[in-house]
Design an enzyme around this catalytic site. Structure first.
Site, short mmCIF file in Angstrom:
data_model
loop_
_atom_site.label_atom_id
_atom_site.label_comp_id
_atom_site.label_asym_id
_atom_site.label_seq_id
_atom_site.Cartn_x
_atom_site.Cartn_y
_atom_site.Cartn_z
N PRO A 1 -14.96 78.79 -55.77
CA PRO A 1 -16.25 79.45 -55.62
C PRO A 1 -17.46 78.59 -55.96
CG PRO A 1 -15.07 80.27 -57.54
CD PRO A 1 -14.10 79.43 -56.76
N ASN A 2 -18.48 78.79 -55.17
CA ASN A 2 -19.81 78.19 -55.35
C ASN A 2 -19.88 76.71 -54.96
OD1 ASN A 2 -20.89 80.67 -56.43
ND2 ASN A 2 -19.74 80.21 -58.28
N ARG B 1 -27.15 73.45 -55.43
CA ARG B 1 -26.76 74.14 -56.66
C ARG B 1 -26.86 73.19 -57.85
NH1 ARG B 1 -20.49 75.16 -58.36
NH2 ARG B 1 -20.97 76.30 -60.26
N TYR C 1 -24.53 68.57 -60.39
CA TYR C 1 -23.55 68.33 -59.31
C TYR C 1 -24.02 67.33 -58.25
CZ TYR C 1 -21.36 72.47 -61.36
OH TYR C 1 -20.77 73.35 -62.22
N ASN D 1 -10.18 71.93 -57.01
CA ASN D 1 -11.32 72.21 -57.88
C ASN D 1 -11.52 73.72 -57.77
OD1 ASN D 1 -13.68 72.63 -59.20
ND2 ASN D 1 -14.82 70.98 -58.19
N ALA E 1 -15.18 78.08 -61.16
CA ALA E 1 -15.10 78.93 -62.36
C ALA E 1 -13.74 79.62 -62.49
CB ALA E 1 -16.21 79.97 -62.34
N HIS F 1 -11.26 78.66 -65.25
CA HIS F 1 -11.34 79.08 -66.65
C HIS F 1 -10.72 80.46 -66.92
CE1 HIS F 1 -13.85 75.60 -66.64
NE2 HIS F 1 -14.74 76.18 -65.83
N ASP G 1 -0.40 81.04 -61.59
CA ASP G 1 0.93 81.49 -61.17
C ASP G 1 1.27 81.00 -59.76
OD1 ASP G 1 1.72 82.73 -63.48
OD2 ASP G 1 1.15 84.75 -62.84
N GLU H 1 -5.77 68.76 -60.78
CA GLU H 1 -6.99 69.54 -61.03
C GLU H 1 -8.17 68.58 -61.13
OE1 GLU H 1 -6.89 71.79 -64.68
OE2 GLU H 1 -9.06 72.09 -64.63
N HIS I 1 -12.68 68.21 -61.38
CA HIS I 1 -14.03 68.78 -61.51
C HIS I 1 -15.04 67.68 -61.31
CE1 HIS I 1 -12.31 72.47 -62.96
NE2 HIS I 1 -11.51 71.73 -63.71
N SER J 1 -18.11 67.73 -62.62
CA SER J 1 -18.79 67.53 -63.90
C SER J 1 -17.78 67.33 -65.02
CB SER J 1 -19.67 68.75 -64.22
OG SER J 1 -18.86 69.90 -64.41
N ARG K 1 -19.98 70.64 -71.54
CA ARG K 1 -20.86 71.74 -71.10
C ARG K 1 -20.58 73.00 -71.93
NH1 ARG K 1 -20.36 72.23 -64.84
NH2 ARG K 1 -22.19 73.54 -65.21
N ARG L 1 -16.11 76.46 -70.46
CA ARG L 1 -15.61 75.49 -69.47
C ARG L 1 -14.59 74.52 -70.08
NH1 ARG L 1 -19.25 76.32 -65.21
NH2 ARG L 1 -21.28 76.94 -66.02
#
Ligand code: DQA
Length: 143
Positions: free
Chosen positions: A10-11, A18, A23, A74, A77, A80, A87, A98, A100, A102, A107, A111
Site C-alpha cells: 500500500p501507498n 508521497r 522516499y 515491500n 505498512a 508491521h 502466513d 523483505e 524497505h 527507508s 523512524r 515501524r
C-alpha cells in the site's frame, strides 16, 4: 535467466508524490525501470506487482508462487501488522526478501517491528531504490 517478482504494498503507488523527503522524488514506474535494468545486468528477469489491498497481495503470492524463482516484497505498512501476509509467505515455501526504501529502524516505533520478517530469508532497508537491487544480488547468491 532467473525470474523474480517484486511485490509492492500500500501507498507505494504514490512514490514521487508521497513524503519525498523520505522516499525520494522518483515514481514507482521510474524505480521499477531502474530495477529492471539492474536485474538484466545480473541475468535476472524482473516483474512487478503493486496493490493497496492485503487480500490481493495474498492472492498474488498464491497465484504466482510456481512462476518465479524468488520474490522481493515491500509490504509497506502491512509489514508491521499483517499476519495474513506472513502466513501466505510461509505457506508457499519460496524465497522472499523483505525490503524497505527507508530505514524503518530510524523512524516511528511501530515501524521497528516487522511481522513478516520471520517468514523471509532476510531484510534489506534504508537504501532507497537500491534496497530492491541489493535484494536481487542477495537472491543470486541464494539461487
Ligand atoms: C516502507 C516503510 C513502511 O513503514 C511504510 O509504511 C511504507 C514504506 C518503506 O519502503 O520504507 O509504506 O515500506
Amino acid at each position: 535467466m532467473k525470474k523474480v517478482l517484486i511485490i509492492n504494498g500500500p501507498n507505494l503507488n504514490f512514490l514521487g508524490r508521497r513524503q519525498n523527503y523520505i522516499y525520494g522524488n522518483e515514481t514507482l514506474y521510474e524505480i521499477n525501470e531502474y530495477i529492471k535494468s539492474e536485474g538484466e545486468k545480473i541475468s535476472i528477469s524482473v516483474d512487478f506487482y503493486q496493490s493497496n489491498h492485503e487480500g490481493d497481495i495474498i492472492d498474488k503470492i498464491y497465484n504466482e508462487c510456481e512462476n518465479y524463482d524468488g520474490f522481493v516484497i515491500n509490504a509497506g505498512a502491512f509489514t508491521h501488522y499483517s499476519y495474513a501476509i506472513y502466513d501466505a509467505i510461509l505457506s508457499v515455501d519460496k524465497i522472499f526478501i523483505e525490503v524497505h526504501l527507508s530505514n524503518v529502524f530510524s523512524r516511528d516505533d511501530f515501524r521497528k517491528k516487522s511481522v513478516i520478517a520471520g517468514a523471509c530469508f532476510g531484510q534489506i532497508c534504508g537504501f532507497g531504490k537500491n534496497s530492491y537491487v541489493l535484494a536481487l544480488y542477495a537472491l543470486i547468491e541464494i539461487f
